[in-house]
Design an enzyme around this catalytic site. Structure first.
Site, PDB file in Angstrom:
ATOM      1  N   GLY B 195     -11.300  -1.866  -2.049  1.00  0.00           N
ATOM      2  CA  GLY B 195     -10.102  -1.356  -2.705  1.00  0.00           C
ATOM      3  C   GLY B 195      -9.004  -2.408  -2.827  1.00  0.00           C
ATOM      4  N   GLU B 197      -8.077  -4.043  -5.202  1.00  0.00           N
ATOM      5  CA  GLU B 197      -7.338  -3.960  -6.466  1.00  0.00           C
ATOM      6  C   GLU B 197      -6.441  -2.720  -6.489  1.00  0.00           C
ATOM      7  OE1 GLU B 197     -10.509  -5.432  -6.341  1.00  0.00           O
ATOM      8  OE2 GLU B 197      -9.177  -7.144  -6.530  1.00  0.00           O
ATOM      9  N   TRP B 263     -15.252  -5.758   2.141  1.00  0.00           N
ATOM     10  CA  TRP B 263     -16.372  -5.158   1.418  1.00  0.00           C
ATOM     11  C   TRP B 263     -17.625  -6.023   1.401  1.00  0.00           C
ATOM     12  CZ3 TRP B 263     -17.713  -7.902  -3.022  1.00  0.00           C
ATOM     13  CH2 TRP B 263     -16.773  -8.822  -3.482  1.00  0.00           C
ATOM     14  N   ASN B 281      -8.854 -10.279  -1.083  1.00  0.00           N
ATOM     15  CA  ASN B 281      -7.580 -10.704  -1.668  1.00  0.00           C
ATOM     16  C   ASN B 281      -6.396  -9.893  -1.140  1.00  0.00           C
ATOM     17  OD1 ASN B 281      -8.905  -8.613  -3.532  1.00  0.00           O
ATOM     18  ND2 ASN B 281      -6.795  -8.560  -4.218  1.00  0.00           N
ATOM     19  N   ASP B 323      -7.541 -14.664  -6.640  1.00  0.00           N
ATOM     20  CA  ASP B 323      -8.491 -13.613  -6.265  1.00  0.00           C
ATOM     21  C   ASP B 323      -9.769 -14.166  -5.644  1.00  0.00           C
ATOM     22  OD1 ASP B 323      -9.316 -10.931  -5.956  1.00  0.00           O
ATOM     23  OD2 ASP B 323     -10.556 -11.054  -7.750  1.00  0.00           O
ATOM     24  N   ASP B 325     -11.549 -13.758  -2.887  1.00  0.00           N
ATOM     25  CA  ASP B 325     -11.878 -12.978  -1.681  1.00  0.00           C
ATOM     26  C   ASP B 325     -12.760 -13.768  -0.706  1.00  0.00           C
ATOM     27  OD1 ASP B 325     -11.025 -11.095  -3.634  1.00  0.00           O
ATOM     28  OD2 ASP B 325     -11.944  -9.493  -2.475  1.00  0.00           O
ATOM     29  N   ARG B 350     -15.844 -17.745  -2.071  1.00  0.00           N
ATOM     30  CA  ARG B 350     -15.515 -17.564  -3.489  1.00  0.00           C
ATOM     31  C   ARG B 350     -14.738 -18.765  -4.013  1.00  0.00           C
ATOM     32  NH1 ARG B 350     -14.878 -11.599  -4.949  1.00  0.00           N
ATOM     33  NH2 ARG B 350     -12.933 -11.946  -6.052  1.00  0.00           N
TER      34      ARG B 350
END
Lengths: 146, 599
Positions: B195, B197, B263, B281, B323, B325, B350
């Site tokens: 979640g 975002e 996640w 993020n 972003d 993550d 990432r």
């Protein structure tokens, strides 16, 4: 604060329109509306269309894909807007949409309580209409006044 | 007197039973993960190596592979994760509605039981990027499913009957969802949350395996008691983090929408008794709206699984502007780093850097780019642990309402959740990667609970002058460099497998299962499955024969580019043929394909 009354009014209008549409001759509204956008030199756009591009990226892109072209799980909006009226688009943004059955599990959330969405609903429509009409290409547009 | 004595004897006996039962879940799983005929955890073993000792399928025989049976899941959305094999049964889970199938390997995958939870479909649109599920976990005779609506449910592995069920978060009110695979450690089941975002408060939660009661919750941001830090004992790069290490890096109470989703994957070192995972993020994607380092987003955590307390942490991307993550898999490997045998944690982030840390102390040993295109930072300063930023590629430095161009990698990272594999035979890491850059424009957004909290728009395209959107690479941490790299048309979004047979297997977005030589990357076998592969390959034996298994079913973040392809290269940079549409290569549909060797 100004957003809430507006979204409620839209809800009411949309319901009326859908009700009326069932027995009135289907209007070809999409073609009759004045252009909500200005595009010059292929990718220079007015303030509304520019903001629409930004908030599309904020609120819509993770499902409807880059440039409104759809994804593996949400429709291509440059196609959808060829047949949807402005009211239908706004109604969908405000209330969302559900298509859940044995073949589909598509759900669009209701953005009626999202301040950014409600404030920018005309802008998002302008951007998507420019994309749908083929007036604006893919990628990041430039601002006309900059 | 006699009565109370009898009771205390009873209590002692019960304690012994419980104690041994809780130890068993761990011991049993560890023992089972050492048996290559089974595949008992999503990432193969507690070290997340995705390696198998099996060698019937090898560099010589791989050309004789062929599909032996297939199974349609009946679900169209993106199929991440992969099958487990426990004894003679295979377990798979699907995207929303998160159906779990137990398939009988003695009978070509006949369905032994099927579990389909009833979930509110309103969870679908609050899932960031498709309704993926990264697989189930096994422990103590139960299958653990982490549903989209954050329900963690324990199913009897033999019958599929619900043993217990617990709700981990609030999907509709707050945008908290479940996509990750749980991990069973000792007498607990650990589960993260999605979640990032939606401005959630990321956290890792441990539930007691016997009844689903909550053991501990450790947040990614907040006061020390919520993040379960001891200011004097929890360290970063060898030094205690001190009091309020998270709060001091946020403005006001912005930490309450601090993101830091968990996640990704979880690893465990039984000797050190530490679990490892990463956080995602921070809050909005608009960095100008949240000044500070935003700790502990983008962080590797090492925690005691019994208490939840953090032993060490390391924030890879302070004050994220892209972003990136930090949730990708943490591979635990005992291997040489700069010529010295090291108990390492290796993490392909990432952000495009491959981090190598001492997994006992959290000391940073190496952090090199694993894609030469990476440009947002010139290097990682090993002493401070901080990236040396390149300002022209920093959307936060350039400011809101400015379009920062040519940043590599794109928001989906040089690698996303698709897990890598490590072969303890070759001592090489095999990594599925994305090769994509972006333009990124942040702007102001407001927070509404349960609504997207993004505040940036982006365009993605291949690096200048190139047309492949992915590579499958072999990476050596001893020298800190890429050994070989196989270009792929699209991002490689499938979890890889390495084996003692000297082969490595992975899937491609256009639907191929590929088997390559671990030494050279030379292609030994490929087969086009019914849809694009974003699932993870596994291997097992049944009746003495080795098989490979993988789910196909395109979607996920990768499905974003499905219809559109990526944006054409920025004008003037001159890539030829970069504009591709994945939909010209593959369509939707979840199918399991099992491969075996011809006799």
């Amino acid at each position: 604060m100004i957003a809430m009354p507006r979204s409620l009014i839209l809800l009411g209008c949309a319901a009326t329109l859908i009700g009326a549409g069932a027995w009135l001759a289907p209007p070809s509204r999409a073609a009759e509306e004045p252009k909500p956008y200005t595009v010059k030199d292929g990718n220079k756009v007015d303030e509304a269309t520019y903001k629409g591009y930004l908030y599309y990226g904020d609120l819509c892109m993770r499902c409807h894909g880059p440039d409104g072209l759809g994804s593996s799980y949400a429709p291509n909006l440059t196609d959808s807007l060829k047949t949807m009226t402005k009211q239908q688009v706004e109604e969908t943004i405000i209330n969302g949409r559900k298509n859940v059955n044995s073949a589909n599990d598509k759900v669009m959330p209701a953005f009626g309580f999202n301040q950014d969405a409600v404030d920018n609903i005309d802008n998002i429509y302008a951007y998507l209409k420019a994309r749908s009409d083929g007036a604006l290409g893919r990628g990041h547009p430039e601002h006309l006044n900059q | 007197m006699r009565k109370s004595l009898a009771r205390s004897v009873c209590v002692a006996a019960l304690a012994t039973v419980l104690g041994s039962a809780s130890a068993m879940a761990n011991d049993e799983l560890q023992k089972m993960s050492g048996d290559p005929s089974q595949w008992v955890m999503p990432l193969g073993n507690y070290s997340s190596q995705r390696f198998s000792e099996l060698k019937q399928i090898n560099t010589r025989t791989a050309k004789n592979l062929h599909p032996v049976w297939t199974f349609s899941t009946g679900v169209l959305r993106g199929h991440e994760g992969g099958p487990l094999v426990i004894g003679d049964t295979m377990y798979i889970s699907t995207p929303f509605p998160n159906t779990v199938f137990a398939l009988d390997l003695n009978n070509n995958g006949r369905i032994l039981w099927k579990y389909e939870p009833k979930q509110d479909p309103n969870v679908i649109p609050v899932m960031c990027c498709d309704t993926v599920n990264r697989g189930v976990a096994y422990g103590d005779g139960m299958i653990f499913l982490h549903q989209a609506d954050t329900t963690l449910v324990a199913l009897d592995a033999k019958t599929g009957k619900v043993v217990w069920s617990v709700k981990d978060g609030d999907p509709i009110g707050k945008g908290e969802t479940g996509t990750s695979a749980p991990l069973v450690v000792k007498d607990k089941v650990l589960v993260g949350i999605s979640g990032g975002e939606f401005g959630i408060m990321g956290r890792m939660t441990a539930y007691n395996i016997k009844d689903g009661s909550k053991a501990w919750t450790a947040y990614s941001s907040g006061p020390d008691n919520m993040i379960m830090f001891d200011p004097n004992k929890t360290t970063e790069l060898g030094k205690p983090v001190g009091a309020n290490s998270s709060l001091a890096t946020w403005q006001g109470d912005q930490w309450k929408n601090g993101g830091g989703g968990t996640w990704g994957w979880i690893s465990y070192d039984p000797k050190l008794n530490l679990v490892y995972y990463g956080s995602g993020n921070p809050g909005t994607w608009n960095p100008t709206q949240r000044p500070g380092d935003n700790k502990w987003s983008m962080t590797i955590f090492a925690r005691d699984p019994d208490t939840g307390m953090a032993k060490w942490v390391y924030q890879m991307t302070p004050h994220d502007q892209w972003d990136y993550d930090g949730v990708n898999e943490m591979i635990l490997a005992d291997t040489e780093v700069h010529g010295k045998m090291t108990h390492a944690l290796v993490h392909f982030d990432r952000n495009g850097f491959a981090y190598v840390l001492d997994r006992a102390t959290g000391k940073l040993l190496q952090a090199n780019k694993y894609d030469p295109a990476v440009n947002w930072a010139s290097k990682i300063d090993l002493a401070t642990g901080r990236p040396v930023l390149v300002d022209k590629y920093g959307p936060g430095v350039q400011g809101a309402d400015h379009n920062t161009k040519g940043v590599c990698p794109a928001a989906l990272g040089s690698k996303d959740e698709q897990p890598s594999t490590y072969s303890p035979i070759t001592h090489v890491f095999y990594v599925p990667t994305n090769h994509v850059c972006m333009d990124y424009e942040p702007f102001k957004v407001s927070y509404t609970a349960g609504q997207p909290f993004v505040g940036a728009t982006l365009s993605m395209y291949p690096p200048p002058g190139q047309s492949n959107l992915g590579n499958f690479i072999a990476y050596d941490v001893n020298q800190g460099r890429i050994l070989w790299s196989d270009p792929e048309t699209f991002s490689v979004w499938s979890g890889a497998l390495s084996t003692a047979g000297g082969v490595v297997a992975y899937g491609t977005l256009d639907g191929y299962l590929k088997v390559v030589d671990a030494k050279s990357g030379h292609l030994l076998y490929k087969f086009k499955t019914p849809s694009g592969i974003i699932g993870n390959v596994n291997t097992f034996t049944h009746d003495g024969k080795q098989y490979l298994a993988v789910l196909s079913g395109v979607g996920g973040w990768a499905g974003i580019g499905m219809a559109a392809g990526l944006t054409e290269d920025t004008a003037g940079l001159g890539a030829v043929g970069a504009y591709k549409q994945l939909s010209n290569y593959t369509q939707l549909g979840g199918v399991l394909t099992v491969f075996g060797l011809s006799n």
